[in-house]
Motif scaffolding. Structure first.
Motif, PDB file in Angstrom:
ATOM      1  N   GLU A  24      42.429   1.857  11.427  1.00 20.66           N
ATOM      2  CA  GLU A  24      41.093   1.312  11.153  1.00 20.66           C
ATOM      3  C   GLU A  24      41.159   0.147  10.165  1.00 20.66           C
ATOM      4  O   GLU A  24      40.402  -0.816  10.288  1.00 20.66           O
ATOM      5  CB  GLU A  24      40.160   2.410  10.639  1.00 20.66           C
ATOM      6  CG  GLU A  24      39.742   3.366  11.740  1.00 20.66           C
ATOM      7  CD  GLU A  24      39.001   4.596  11.243  1.00 20.66           C
ATOM      8  OE1 GLU A  24      39.156   4.983  10.046  1.00 20.66           O
ATOM      9  OE2 GLU A  24      38.264   5.192  12.056  1.00 20.66           O
ATOM     10  N   ILE A  25      42.082   0.211   9.206  1.00 23.05           N
ATOM     11  CA  ILE A  25      42.261  -0.910   8.269  1.00 23.05           C
ATOM     12  C   ILE A  25      42.718  -2.150   9.036  1.00 23.05           C
ATOM     13  O   ILE A  25      42.211  -3.247   8.824  1.00 23.05           O
ATOM     14  CB  ILE A  25      43.272  -0.539   7.157  1.00 23.05           C
ATOM     15  CG1 ILE A  25      42.651   0.503   6.209  1.00 23.05           C
ATOM     16  CG2 ILE A  25      43.713  -1.783   6.378  1.00 23.05           C
ATOM     17  CD1 ILE A  25      43.652   1.146   5.252  1.00 23.05           C
ATOM     18  N   LEU A  26      43.675  -1.962   9.947  1.00 29.67           N
ATOM     19  CA  LEU A  26      44.159  -3.091  10.741  1.00 29.67           C
ATOM     20  C   LEU A  26      43.038  -3.694  11.581  1.00 29.67           C
ATOM     21  O   LEU A  26      42.887  -4.924  11.644  1.00 29.67           O
ATOM     22  CB  LEU A  26      45.309  -2.652  11.652  1.00 29.67           C
ATOM     23  CG  LEU A  26      46.542  -2.067  10.978  1.00 29.67           C
ATOM     24  CD1 LEU A  26      47.584  -1.696  12.022  1.00 29.67           C
ATOM     25  CD2 LEU A  26      47.107  -3.017   9.943  1.00 29.67           C
ATOM     26  N   LEU A  27      42.268  -2.849  12.208  1.00 28.59           N
ATOM     27  CA  LEU A  27      41.178  -3.331  13.072  1.00 28.59           C
ATOM     28  C   LEU A  27      40.080  -4.019  12.258  1.00 28.59           C
ATOM     29  O   LEU A  27      39.516  -5.027  12.700  1.00 28.59           O
ATOM     30  CB  LEU A  27      40.610  -2.174  13.892  1.00 28.59           C
ATOM     31  CG  LEU A  27      41.598  -1.585  14.911  1.00 28.59           C
ATOM     32  CD1 LEU A  27      41.101  -0.246  15.427  1.00 28.59           C
ATOM     33  CD2 LEU A  27      41.862  -2.553  16.044  1.00 28.59           C
ATOM     34  N   GLU A  28      39.810  -3.512  11.079  1.00 32.37           N
ATOM     35  CA  GLU A  28      38.813  -4.163  10.210  1.00 32.37           C
ATOM     36  C   GLU A  28      39.296  -5.545   9.791  1.00 32.37           C
ATOM     37  O   GLU A  28      38.518  -6.502   9.758  1.00 32.37           O
ATOM     38  CB  GLU A  28      38.523  -3.284   8.987  1.00 32.37           C
ATOM     39  CG  GLU A  28      37.486  -3.851   8.047  1.00 32.37           C
ATOM     40  CD  GLU A  28      36.082  -3.983   8.638  1.00 32.37           C
ATOM     41  OE1 GLU A  28      35.291  -4.790   8.083  1.00 32.37           O
ATOM     42  OE2 GLU A  28      35.759  -3.316   9.638  1.00 32.37           O
ATOM     43  N   ALA A  29      40.583  -5.662   9.498  1.00 30.41           N
ATOM     44  CA  ALA A  29      41.141  -6.973   9.154  1.00 30.41           C
ATOM     45  C   ALA A  29      41.005  -7.931  10.334  1.00 30.41           C
ATOM     46  O   ALA A  29      40.647  -9.102  10.174  1.00 30.41           O
ATOM     47  CB  ALA A  29      42.602  -6.835   8.740  1.00 30.41           C
ATOM     48  N   ALA A  30      41.277  -7.432  11.531  1.00 33.51           N
ATOM     49  CA  ALA A  30      41.158  -8.259  12.736  1.00 33.51           C
ATOM     50  C   ALA A  30      39.738  -8.784  12.893  1.00 33.51           C
ATOM     51  O   ALA A  30      39.523  -9.934  13.283  1.00 33.51           O
ATOM     52  CB  ALA A  30      41.553  -7.450  13.972  1.00 33.51           C
TER      53      ALA A  30
ATOM     54  N   ALA B  61      42.976 -12.916  14.950  1.00 33.77           N
ATOM     55  CA  ALA B  61      42.665 -11.517  14.642  1.00 33.77           C
ATOM     56  C   ALA B  61      43.954 -10.698  14.588  1.00 33.77           C
ATOM     57  O   ALA B  61      44.134  -9.850  13.699  1.00 33.77           O
ATOM     58  CB  ALA B  61      41.691 -10.951  15.682  1.00 33.77           C
ATOM     59  N   VAL B  62      44.862 -10.981  15.511  1.00 37.40           N
ATOM     60  CA  VAL B  62      46.156 -10.279  15.518  1.00 37.40           C
ATOM     61  C   VAL B  62      46.963 -10.644  14.276  1.00 37.40           C
ATOM     62  O   VAL B  62      47.572  -9.773  13.648  1.00 37.40           O
ATOM     63  CB  VAL B  62      46.946 -10.582  16.808  1.00 37.40           C
ATOM     64  CG1 VAL B  62      48.340  -9.974  16.749  1.00 37.40           C
ATOM     65  CG2 VAL B  62      46.190 -10.066  18.029  1.00 37.40           C
ATOM     66  N   GLN B  63      46.942 -11.907  13.894  1.00 29.73           N
ATOM     67  CA  GLN B  63      47.662 -12.312  12.682  1.00 29.73           C
ATOM     68  C   GLN B  63      47.112 -11.560  11.467  1.00 29.73           C
ATOM     69  O   GLN B  63      47.885 -11.124  10.601  1.00 29.73           O
ATOM     70  CB  GLN B  63      47.575 -13.832  12.477  1.00 29.73           C
ATOM     71  CG  GLN B  63      48.291 -14.333  11.242  1.00 29.73           C
ATOM     72  CD  GLN B  63      49.804 -14.314  11.321  1.00 29.73           C
ATOM     73  OE1 GLN B  63      50.410 -13.649  12.144  1.00 29.73           O
ATOM     74  NE2 GLN B  63      50.440 -15.048  10.432  1.00 29.73           N
ATOM     75  N   ASN B  64      45.802 -11.391  11.396  1.00 27.06           N
ATOM     76  CA  ASN B  64      45.227 -10.615  10.292  1.00 27.06           C
ATOM     77  C   ASN B  64      45.782  -9.195  10.280  1.00 27.06           C
ATOM     78  O   ASN B  64      46.138  -8.659   9.226  1.00 27.06           O
ATOM     79  CB  ASN B  64      43.700 -10.574  10.385  1.00 27.06           C
ATOM     80  CG  ASN B  64      43.033 -11.858   9.944  1.00 27.06           C
ATOM     81  OD1 ASN B  64      43.683 -12.834   9.569  1.00 27.06           O
ATOM     82  ND2 ASN B  64      41.708 -11.877   9.991  1.00 27.06           N
ATOM     83  N   MET B  65      45.859  -8.566  11.457  1.00 27.82           N
ATOM     84  CA  MET B  65      46.422  -7.210  11.529  1.00 27.82           C
ATOM     85  C   MET B  65      47.881  -7.219  11.091  1.00 27.82           C
ATOM     86  O   MET B  65      48.319  -6.336  10.352  1.00 27.82           O
ATOM     87  CB  MET B  65      46.324  -6.653  12.957  1.00 27.82           C
ATOM     88  CG  MET B  65      44.925  -6.311  13.393  1.00 27.82           C
ATOM     89  SD  MET B  65      44.867  -5.292  14.900  1.00 27.82           S
ATOM     90  CE  MET B  65      45.527  -6.406  16.140  1.00 27.82           C
ATOM     91  N   TRP B  66      48.612  -8.231  11.549  1.00 24.71           N
ATOM     92  CA  TRP B  66      50.042  -8.304  11.257  1.00 24.71           C
ATOM     93  C   TRP B  66      50.292  -8.443   9.760  1.00 24.71           C
ATOM     94  O   TRP B  66      51.185  -7.804   9.197  1.00 24.71           O
ATOM     95  CB  TRP B  66      50.660  -9.479  11.997  1.00 24.71           C
ATOM     96  CG  TRP B  66      52.036  -9.249  12.528  1.00 24.71           C
ATOM     97  CD1 TRP B  66      53.013  -8.480  11.978  1.00 24.71           C
ATOM     98  CD2 TRP B  66      52.584  -9.805  13.715  1.00 24.71           C
ATOM     99  NE1 TRP B  66      54.157  -8.528  12.736  1.00 24.71           N
ATOM    100  CE2 TRP B  66      53.911  -9.341  13.820  1.00 24.71           C
ATOM    101  CE3 TRP B  66      52.102 -10.669  14.687  1.00 24.71           C
ATOM    102  CZ2 TRP B  66      54.749  -9.703  14.864  1.00 24.71           C
ATOM    103  CZ3 TRP B  66      52.942 -11.022  15.719  1.00 24.71           C
ATOM    104  CH2 TRP B  66      54.244 -10.542  15.814  1.00 24.71           C
ATOM    105  N   LEU B  67      49.495  -9.272   9.106  1.00 20.76           N
ATOM    106  CA  LEU B  67      49.656  -9.435   7.654  1.00 20.76           C
ATOM    107  C   LEU B  67      49.317  -8.136   6.923  1.00 20.76           C
ATOM    108  O   LEU B  67      49.975  -7.793   5.941  1.00 20.76           O
ATOM    109  CB  LEU B  67      48.809 -10.601   7.148  1.00 20.76           C
ATOM    110  CG  LEU B  67      49.271 -11.975   7.646  1.00 20.76           C
ATOM    111  CD1 LEU B  67      48.301 -13.057   7.182  1.00 20.76           C
ATOM    112  CD2 LEU B  67      50.690 -12.294   7.216  1.00 20.76           C
TER     113      LEU B  67
END
Length: 188
Positions: A33-39, A122-128
């Protein structure tokens, strides 16, 4: 107290961590959920927010692997057994896979590449976030991605762009070198 991490440090540490490096340790729903929120905070022209995600865990990873292996056998003239095995097994090595999808703006107000670029951001946000959280990640866009409408229930105008593999790992990931930015920049 440790030195505060800057975004540039996370960017420099970002690596593709492949499924063979993942441990069997689970990824929690809260971590995902943290990853998806960042995305969800990626930049988006005209606020179309084109990113769509489908999260696979547990048995759905096995189903994805079985689908990919079977589809490969169906569409490739001379399928190779090692590739069949890899397609079947790799998804099960991940703690989770987030299918990266893009919902095309119904009015097509923007060029499609802008919607794809926003989804990639959005994927880069998850990756970071993965780097910061100590998770391994890898974006895979196999040739079979064009058949994912047979696996997922995609909306009209939605397409799957790839899979974001996520897993926990303990092995150090080697540093990489980049060419100088000066070689890639023209100052006017």
């Amino acid at each position: 107290m440790s030195k505060k991490t800057m975004v540039i440090d996370l960017i420099r540490e970002r690596r593709s961590v492949f499924p063979d490096s993942y441990s069997s340790e689970k990824i929690s729903k809260e971590e995902l959920e943290i990853l998806l929120e960042a995305a969800n905070w990626a930049p988006t022209h005209k606020r179309t927010e084109p990113w769509r995600f489908k999260v696979l865990r547990g048995k759905s990873l096995e189903k994805l692997g079985a689908f990919l292996a079977a589809k490969y056998v169906e569409v490739v003239e001379k399928p190779k057994q090692f590739k069949i095995n890899k397609l079947k097994e790799n998804p099960t090595k991940a703690g989770a896979i987030i299918a990266i999808c893009m919902q095309r703006d119904e009015k097509e107000q923007l060029p499609e590449w802008e919607e794809i670029a926003a989804t990639a951001m959005a994927v880069q946000n998850m990756w970071l976030c993965c780097v910061e959280m100590g998770l391994g990640a890898y974006w895979s866009s196999p040739r079979l991605i064009s058949y994912m409408d047979e696996f997922f229930d995609l909306n009209k105008g939605e397409k799957c762009l790839g899979f974001f593999y996520v897993g926990k790992y303990s092995s150090p990931i080697p540093a990489i070198e980049r060419g100088s930015i000066e070689e890639k920049t023209v100052w006017l």
